[in-house]
Design a protein around this motif. Structure first.
Motif, short mmCIF file in Angstrom:
data_model
loop_
_atom_site.label_atom_id
_atom_site.label_comp_id
_atom_site.label_asym_id
_atom_site.label_seq_id
_atom_site.Cartn_x
_atom_site.Cartn_y
_atom_site.Cartn_z
N TYR A 47 0.89 -1.25 -0.10
CA TYR A 47 -0.18 0.13 -0.16
C TYR A 47 0.73 1.14 -0.03
O TYR A 47 0.30 2.35 0.19
CB TYR A 47 -0.94 0.09 1.24
CG TYR A 47 -1.90 -1.18 1.12
CD1 TYR A 47 -3.09 -1.07 0.54
CD2 TYR A 47 -1.74 -2.54 1.67
CE1 TYR A 47 -4.04 -1.91 0.41
CE2 TYR A 47 -2.38 -3.49 1.35
CZ TYR A 47 -3.61 -3.22 0.73
OH TYR A 47 -4.50 -4.42 0.65
N ASP A 67 0.46 6.91 1.45
CA ASP A 67 0.21 5.57 1.52
C ASP A 67 -1.41 5.38 1.49
O ASP A 67 -2.18 6.45 1.48
CB ASP A 67 0.62 4.87 2.58
CG ASP A 67 0.12 5.24 3.93
OD1 ASP A 67 -0.89 4.76 4.15
OD2 ASP A 67 0.34 6.34 4.52
N MET A 68 -1.85 4.17 0.91
CA MET A 68 -3.14 4.08 0.63
C MET A 68 -3.99 3.74 2.01
O MET A 68 -5.17 4.37 1.89
CB MET A 68 -3.37 2.53 -0.12
CG MET A 68 -2.99 2.66 -1.43
SD MET A 68 -3.32 1.07 -2.39
CE MET A 68 -1.88 1.01 -3.45
N TYR A 69 -3.38 3.49 2.86
CA TYR A 69 -4.27 3.60 4.35
C TYR A 69 -4.47 4.97 4.77
O TYR A 69 -5.66 5.17 5.20
CB TYR A 69 -3.50 2.75 5.51
CG TYR A 69 -3.38 1.18 5.34
CD1 TYR A 69 -4.63 0.51 5.33
CD2 TYR A 69 -2.24 0.61 5.32
CE1 TYR A 69 -4.79 -0.95 5.35
CE2 TYR A 69 -2.31 -0.89 5.04
CZ TYR A 69 -3.19 -1.49 5.23
OH TYR A 69 -3.52 -2.74 5.13
N TYR A 89 -9.32 2.36 -4.76
CA TYR A 89 -8.77 1.62 -3.82
C TYR A 89 -9.19 0.16 -3.73
O TYR A 89 -8.63 -0.81 -3.79
CB TYR A 89 -8.97 2.24 -2.49
CG TYR A 89 -8.51 1.58 -1.15
CD1 TYR A 89 -7.07 2.04 -0.60
CD2 TYR A 89 -9.11 0.51 -0.67
CE1 TYR A 89 -6.83 1.41 0.53
CE2 TYR A 89 -8.31 -0.27 0.44
CZ TYR A 89 -7.30 0.22 1.25
OH TYR A 89 -6.74 -0.32 2.17
N ASN A 93 -7.53 -3.53 -5.13
CA ASN A 93 -7.22 -4.26 -3.81
C ASN A 93 -8.33 -5.45 -3.97
O ASN A 93 -8.09 -6.21 -3.35
CB ASN A 93 -7.11 -3.58 -2.64
CG ASN A 93 -5.88 -2.72 -2.45
OD1 ASN A 93 -4.80 -3.13 -3.09
ND2 ASN A 93 -6.13 -1.43 -2.48
#
Length: 304
Positions: A47, A67-69, A89, A93
């Protein structure tokens, strides 16, 4: 129950450990896989870094996260912006395949065995790799499901069609299942108002079926999977069971890690295997019934 002091080596030699795991899985009546985020990380679902830049460099430039989080928790001011982020997202994923065949190798390892999967992962990688959906319990939800954000009722809804419409509306193309940027043309950060999902019962905005707070919906499918998992445990607890823990950390150890330790200690013929790069541990109490490997999960599964 367990001592605070942990062990990380039941045998010292890498090849000895591989042989021991092969032996135990080979003779097992059942294999129970417990999978955490580290398994998907090994499969290439990371991520940060290059993968983040490929799909979210425009969000980084506008909002500053890297970052993706972090992007998932950002307080977007409108639903058009919120779903502008989340549709990408979810698509990459959940609906794209992992870059590395780690899950496929795991399936090859256990497909001839009587197995069950308990996982905190929400990316659907097990089913995409060929695992039987009736032998999987997704405890924390699924990126592929919407639920009412309230929630006013205990149902979930498949979101594949809605998510695809959203990413296409941003200017992306989908080729062979992969999300691709066009050679020419601007990619939008938002989605049209008309594509925002709302609850068909109360009209409140939909949210993701992910266990992040008390609004998480445990639908009929969730409860049926929980019952199948419990039945599997009860049916096999007196037999030779291998608890195969893969990439499970300490964010939610009470779901997989601690129960696996307890059952290994309690069940006479149980054996515990922990694969987790730099985090493979087991309590001293089950040392003689364990193999722990601080190696890349994908590389170990190739050996197996």
């Amino acid at each position: 129950m367990f001592l605070k002091r942990k062990m990380n080596d039941s045998t010292n030699n890498y090849s000895d450990k591989i042989l021991k795991i092969k032996e135990k899985i080979g003779e097992a009546d059942a294999v129970i896989i417990g999978a955490g985020a580290g398994l998907s990380t090994s499969a290439g679902f990371v991520y940060t870094g290059e993968r983040f830049e490929k799909y979210f460099s425009d969000f980084r430039k506008k909002y500053g996260f890297s970052d993706m989080y972090s992007g998932g928790f950002y307080p977007y001011k409108t639903l058009e912006k919120h779903w502008g982020y989340w549709c990408r997202y979810i698509y990459i994923n959940r609906y794209m395949d992992a870059p590395k065949p780690v899950y496929q190798n795991l399936h090859d390892l256990v497909k001839e065995k009587d197995y069950f999967v308990l996982t905190t992962n929400v990316d659907h990688c097990f089913q995409k790799a060929g695992f039987d959906k009736n032998r999987i319990f997704y405890t924390q939800g699924d990126y592929g499901l919407f639920q009412c954000s309230e929630p006013c009722h205990k149902e979930t809804y498949d979101n594949e069609e809605a998510i695809k419409k959203m990413v296409l509306s941003q200017g992306f193309q989908i080729k062979d299942g992969e999300l691709q940027k066009p050679e020419n043309g601007e990619i939008k950060l938002t989605v049209p108002t008309g594509l925002i999902p709302y609850c068909p019962h109360c009209g409140k905005p939909m949210s993701m079926n992910l266990r992040s707070d008390q609004t998480f919906v445990e639908d009929d499918g969730w409860h049926q999977a929980a019952e199948r998992y419990e039945k599997f445990i009860q049916d096999h607890k007196k037999q030779k069971i291998v608890f195969l823990e893969l990439g499970v950390g300490y964010n939610t150890p009470g779901i997989i890690k601690y129960p696996f330790w307890q059952m290994t200690n309690t069940f006479e013929h149980a054996f515990y295997v922990c694969l987790n790069q730099s985090e493979a541990y087991a309590p001293e109490e089950i040392r003689r019934k364990s193999v722990c490997m601080n190696e890349d999960i994908g590389e170990v599964l190739k050996e197996l």
